[in-house]
Every structure is written in C-alpha cells, then in structure tokens.
Design a protein around this motif. Structure first.
Motif, mmCIF file in Angstrom:
data_model
loop_
_atom_site.group_PDB
_atom_site.id
_atom_site.type_symbol
_atom_site.label_atom_id
_atom_site.label_comp_id
_atom_site.label_asym_id
_atom_site.label_seq_id
_atom_site.Cartn_x
_atom_site.Cartn_y
_atom_site.Cartn_z
ATOM 1 N N ARG A 9 0.834 -1.207 0.000
ATOM 2 C CA ARG A 9 0.000 0.000 0.000
ATOM 3 C C ARG A 9 0.868 1.256 0.000
ATOM 4 O O ARG A 9 0.640 2.192 -0.774
ATOM 5 N N TRP A 10 1.899 1.263 0.860
ATOM 6 C CA TRP A 10 2.740 2.441 0.937
ATOM 7 C C TRP A 10 3.711 2.537 -0.227
ATOM 8 O O TRP A 10 4.134 3.629 -0.601
ATOM 9 N N TRP A 11 4.071 1.409 -0.810
ATOM 10 C CA TRP A 11 4.858 1.465 -2.042
ATOM 11 C C TRP A 11 4.073 2.210 -3.123
ATOM 12 O O TRP A 11 4.610 3.050 -3.843
ATOM 13 N N GLY A 12 2.763 1.914 -3.233
ATOM 14 C CA GLY A 12 1.934 2.599 -4.217
ATOM 15 C C GLY A 12 1.810 4.082 -3.925
ATOM 16 O O GLY A 12 1.875 4.917 -4.842
ATOM 17 N N ILE A 13 1.638 4.419 -2.625
ATOM 18 C CA ILE A 13 1.524 5.832 -2.256
ATOM 19 C C ILE A 13 2.813 6.573 -2.585
ATOM 20 O O ILE A 13 2.793 7.678 -3.152
ATOM 21 N N ASN A 14 3.951 5.978 -2.252
ATOM 22 C CA ASN A 14 5.231 6.648 -2.480
ATOM 23 C C ASN A 14 5.525 6.820 -3.970
ATOM 24 O O ASN A 14 6.049 7.858 -4.404
ATOM 25 N N VAL A 15 5.214 5.808 -4.759
ATOM 26 C CA VAL A 15 5.434 5.912 -6.209
ATOM 27 C C VAL A 15 4.565 7.034 -6.789
ATOM 28 O O VAL A 15 5.004 7.824 -7.632
ATOM 29 N N PHE A 16 3.321 7.103 -6.349
ATOM 30 C CA PHE A 16 2.432 8.171 -6.824
ATOM 31 C C PHE A 16 2.990 9.550 -6.485
ATOM 32 O O PHE A 16 2.997 10.460 -7.326
ATOM 33 N N LEU A 19 6.061 10.498 -8.589
ATOM 34 C CA LEU A 19 5.710 10.859 -9.970
ATOM 35 C C LEU A 19 4.886 12.135 -10.036
ATOM 36 O O LEU A 19 5.028 12.924 -10.978
ATOM 37 N N ALA A 20 4.012 12.349 -9.062
ATOM 38 C CA ALA A 20 3.094 13.486 -9.111
ATOM 39 C C ALA A 20 3.818 14.815 -8.919
ATOM 40 O O ALA A 20 3.501 15.796 -9.599
ATOM 41 N N ILE A 21 4.785 14.872 -8.000
ATOM 42 C CA ILE A 21 5.452 16.144 -7.707
ATOM 43 C C ILE A 21 6.198 16.690 -8.929
ATOM 44 O O ILE A 21 5.990 17.850 -9.315
ATOM 45 N N PRO A 22 7.088 15.910 -9.579
ATOM 46 C CA PRO A 22 7.764 16.480 -10.757
ATOM 47 C C PRO A 22 6.805 16.791 -11.908
ATOM 48 O O PRO A 22 7.031 17.742 -12.656
ATOM 49 N N PHE A 23 5.728 16.000 -12.031
ATOM 50 C CA PHE A 23 4.757 16.280 -13.093
ATOM 51 C C PHE A 23 4.084 17.628 -12.860
ATOM 52 O O PHE A 23 3.945 18.441 -13.782
ATOM 53 N N CYS A 24 3.660 17.893 -11.624
ATOM 54 C CA CYS A 24 3.016 19.166 -11.308
ATOM 55 C C CYS A 24 3.986 20.328 -11.486
ATOM 56 O O CYS A 24 3.599 21.404 -11.979
ATOM 57 N N VAL A 225 1.296 20.639 -5.864
ATOM 58 C CA VAL A 225 2.522 20.093 -5.256
ATOM 59 C C VAL A 225 2.427 20.165 -3.734
ATOM 60 O O VAL A 225 2.702 19.187 -3.019
ATOM 61 N N GLY A 226 2.029 21.309 -3.219
ATOM 62 C CA GLY A 226 1.874 21.453 -1.779
ATOM 63 C C GLY A 226 0.819 20.527 -1.217
ATOM 64 O O GLY A 226 0.980 19.972 -0.118
ATOM 65 N N PHE A 227 -0.278 20.334 -1.972
ATOM 66 C CA PHE A 227 -1.345 19.448 -1.501
ATOM 67 C C PHE A 227 -0.864 18.000 -1.423
ATOM 68 O O PHE A 227 -1.163 17.282 -0.461
ATOM 69 N N VAL A 228 -0.107 17.557 -2.437
ATOM 70 C CA VAL A 228 0.401 16.171 -2.442
ATOM 71 C C VAL A 228 1.340 15.955 -1.255
ATOM 72 O O VAL A 228 1.252 14.934 -0.554
ATOM 73 N N VAL A 229 2.244 16.913 -1.021
ATOM 74 C CA VAL A 229 3.181 16.774 0.103
ATOM 75 C C VAL A 229 2.433 16.788 1.427
ATOM 76 O O VAL A 229 2.730 15.987 2.341
ATOM 77 N N PHE A 230 1.452 17.669 1.541
ATOM 78 C CA PHE A 230 0.667 17.745 2.780
ATOM 79 C C PHE A 230 -0.062 16.443 3.054
ATOM 80 O O PHE A 230 -0.062 15.920 4.188
ATOM 81 N N MET A 231 -0.709 15.852 2.047
ATOM 82 C CA MET A 231 -1.459 14.605 2.233
ATOM 83 C C MET A 231 -0.520 13.452 2.569
ATOM 84 O O MET A 231 -0.872 12.575 3.365
ATOM 85 N N TRP A 232 0.691 13.440 1.963
ATOM 86 C CA TRP A 232 1.631 12.356 2.264
ATOM 87 C C TRP A 232 2.052 12.420 3.742
ATOM 88 O O TRP A 232 2.056 11.398 4.422
ATOM 89 N N PHE A 233 2.383 13.602 4.234
ATOM 90 C CA PHE A 233 2.775 13.727 5.636
ATOM 91 C C PHE A 233 1.596 13.436 6.569
ATOM 92 O O PHE A 233 1.764 12.871 7.656
ATOM 93 N N ARG A 234 0.397 13.785 6.142
ATOM 94 C CA ARG A 234 -0.769 13.510 6.986
ATOM 95 C C ARG A 234 -1.008 12.007 7.100
ATOM 96 O O ARG A 234 -1.278 11.491 8.189
ATOM 97 N N LEU A 235 -0.911 11.300 5.974
ATOM 98 C CA LEU A 235 -1.072 9.845 6.014
ATOM 99 C C LEU A 235 0.045 9.194 6.823
ATOM 100 O O LEU A 235 -0.183 8.238 7.576
#
Length: 278
Positions: A9-16, A19-24, A225-235
């Motif tokens: 589960r966390w492998w999938g979250i980390n991969v997302f 990939l999401a940060i550099p794309f944004c 980008v900020g939203f993705v980082v915020f959600m990752w730290f929250r999880l």
C-alpha cells in the motif's frame, strides 16, 4: 515503527508522490512559460506597432498574407469605395461607439475593408459620412482579420442589416457580392471628421484573459505540489500514531461495541425473567 513503509500500500503511495510532484512542477513551469511568452509577444507587438508607424507605406501586395510580422505595417491602396457597413460595440477612450467600415474595390477585383473612422453612440447610418466618390488612394495600418471572442470582438450573431460584428473575410463575404481581402486597413487620419481607429495588437499576443489564465494555471499546479506533500505527511503521521498505539497495546475504540455504561448491546443481552416468573 516505520516498517509499514515497506508494505504494498505504501509502495503505491510513495510511487504516486514521486511521480506526481515532478509532473506538477513541469506543468506549472510550462504554464508560466506560456504566460511569459505572451508578455514577450505583447511587448514585441507594441514595439513593432510604434516602429511601423515611422516606416514608409508599401503596396498591399507586398504585405500579404497578413501575419504577426506585417500587422501594423503602413500600406497604400487605390480603388473605389463601395458598400458601407457599421461595426457596433467598439470602444475608444472608454467610450462606446462604432466603426464606419467601407469596402474599397481595387483593380484586382477584390475589396479591401477600410475603417474610415470611429463615431460615438449607437450605430446610426444617418450619422455615418458617405465615402468619397471616384478613384481614391488610402494610406493606413494593416490589420489581421478578427475572430469572435478575441480582443473584445463580439461573438454575437444576427446583426441588423448594414452592420457586422466582426471584420473578416469570412463574415464580409456573406454581405457583399465580391471577394474580400483577408485583412483590413485603418486610416491614419479619420475621414470626414471621424476619429482614427488606433492599431491594435495581433490577436493572441496581448495580456488578455488567456494570458492570465496561464498565470492562474501556474498557481494551481504549484498548489497541487503542496497538496500532495501535505497529504503524504498527513497519512504518514496517522500511520505512525496507529503503529505507536499498537506497540503500547492501546486498542482502538470500537465505537458501537457497547452502551455508554459498558453493557452489551441490546441484541446480545440475555433476557431477564419478568417479576411474575413467566
């Protein structure tokens, strides 16, 4: 405590996230680049218009087809004036008015739309000066055909007879019985006391709504980008808290496992005998 990071589960979250940060960031930078290009085009068009006014007028054939390099160039054309149309909903110095557009029929058999000037108020054929008779030679700035919805050009259809909302060959060919040049000219000096119409920048080169949309999209992508980082730290924080509680032997509250007094739910309680013993 952080062994949960190795779960699928966390492998999938980390991969997302990876990939999401550099794309944004890439999309935000691309939108910012589009905005900067529009600013540069706007500055170049303004400089070009200023320099074009100081250049000598050239024959129309040398400036066709009309593009960003020839818009605003001075041209001279000879012919005879024909049909006259009014172009409503045109502002000049924050005043509402209309253009007086007259078709100049050239020896080539085609007509060149010529904006002879601007008048304030609602379009009125009685107030629009008649064009000069006979052979005339006009000198003015070359303009590109308009597109509805750009640079304030009305996208409305169904104009009254004798009016047009867009100055373009596509719209004028339905109003006059001959071919029309794909472009138009605004006179340097207004005809018959009318105010001259200034040269406008080529469409899609100004600081219009599209330019600021690019700037808005830039802010949105960087906000993602900020939203993705915020959600990752929250999880991550939530998962760490659950792992710490498990190590301390704290069992999560079951919520509906029982009543507030600690007794079992009604469905699991044993029936009590009635006072009569029945």
């Amino acid at each position: 405590m952080y062994r949960f990071l190795l779960t699928p589960r966390w492998w999938g979250i980390n991969v997302f996230v990876v990939l999401a940060i550099p794309f944004c960031i890439f999309m935000g930078s691309w939108q910012l680049g589009r905005f900067e290009d529009r600013v540069q085009d706007h500055n170049s068009a303004t400089t070009q218009a200023e320099s074009a006014r100081r250049e000598a007028a050239r024959p129309l054939a040398e400036l066709l087809p009309v593009d960003q390099a020839t818009v605003g160039k001075q041209t001279t054309v000879s012919g005879r004036y024909g049909e006259q149309l009014l172009v409503p909903d045109r502002k000049l110095d924050d005043r509402q008015g209309y253009y007086v557009l007259t078709l100049l029929r050239t020896d080539a058999g085609r007509a060149l739309p010529v904006v002879r000037g601007w008048l304030p108020g609602e379009p009125d054929p009685a107030k629009a000066p008649a064009p000069p008779a006979g052979e005339v030679t006009v000198t003015g700035a070359l303009q590109a055909s308009e597109t509805p919805g750009n640079n304030g050009v009305s996208s409305r259809s169904g104009w009254p007879q004798g009016q047009t909302g867009v100055i373009s060959a596509a719209s004028l060919v339905n109003l006059v019985p001959y071919d029309v040049y794909d472009g138009w000219v605004t006179l340097n000096t207004g005809d018959s006391g009318m105010r001259a119409v200034p040269v406008s920048a080529p469409q899609n080169t100004g600081l219009d709504l599209k330019a600021f949309q690019n700037l808005g999209y830039t802010a949105e992508w960087f906000a993602f980008v900020g939203f993705v980082v915020f959600m990752w730290f929250r999880l991550l924080r939530r998962e760490v808290e659950l792992a710490r509680d498990a190590e301390l032997g704290i069992v999560p509250d079951a919520g509906n496992a029982g009543d507030a007094d600690g007794t079992a739910p009604d469905a699991e309680r044993e029936p009590r005998p009635s006072p009569s013993g029945v």
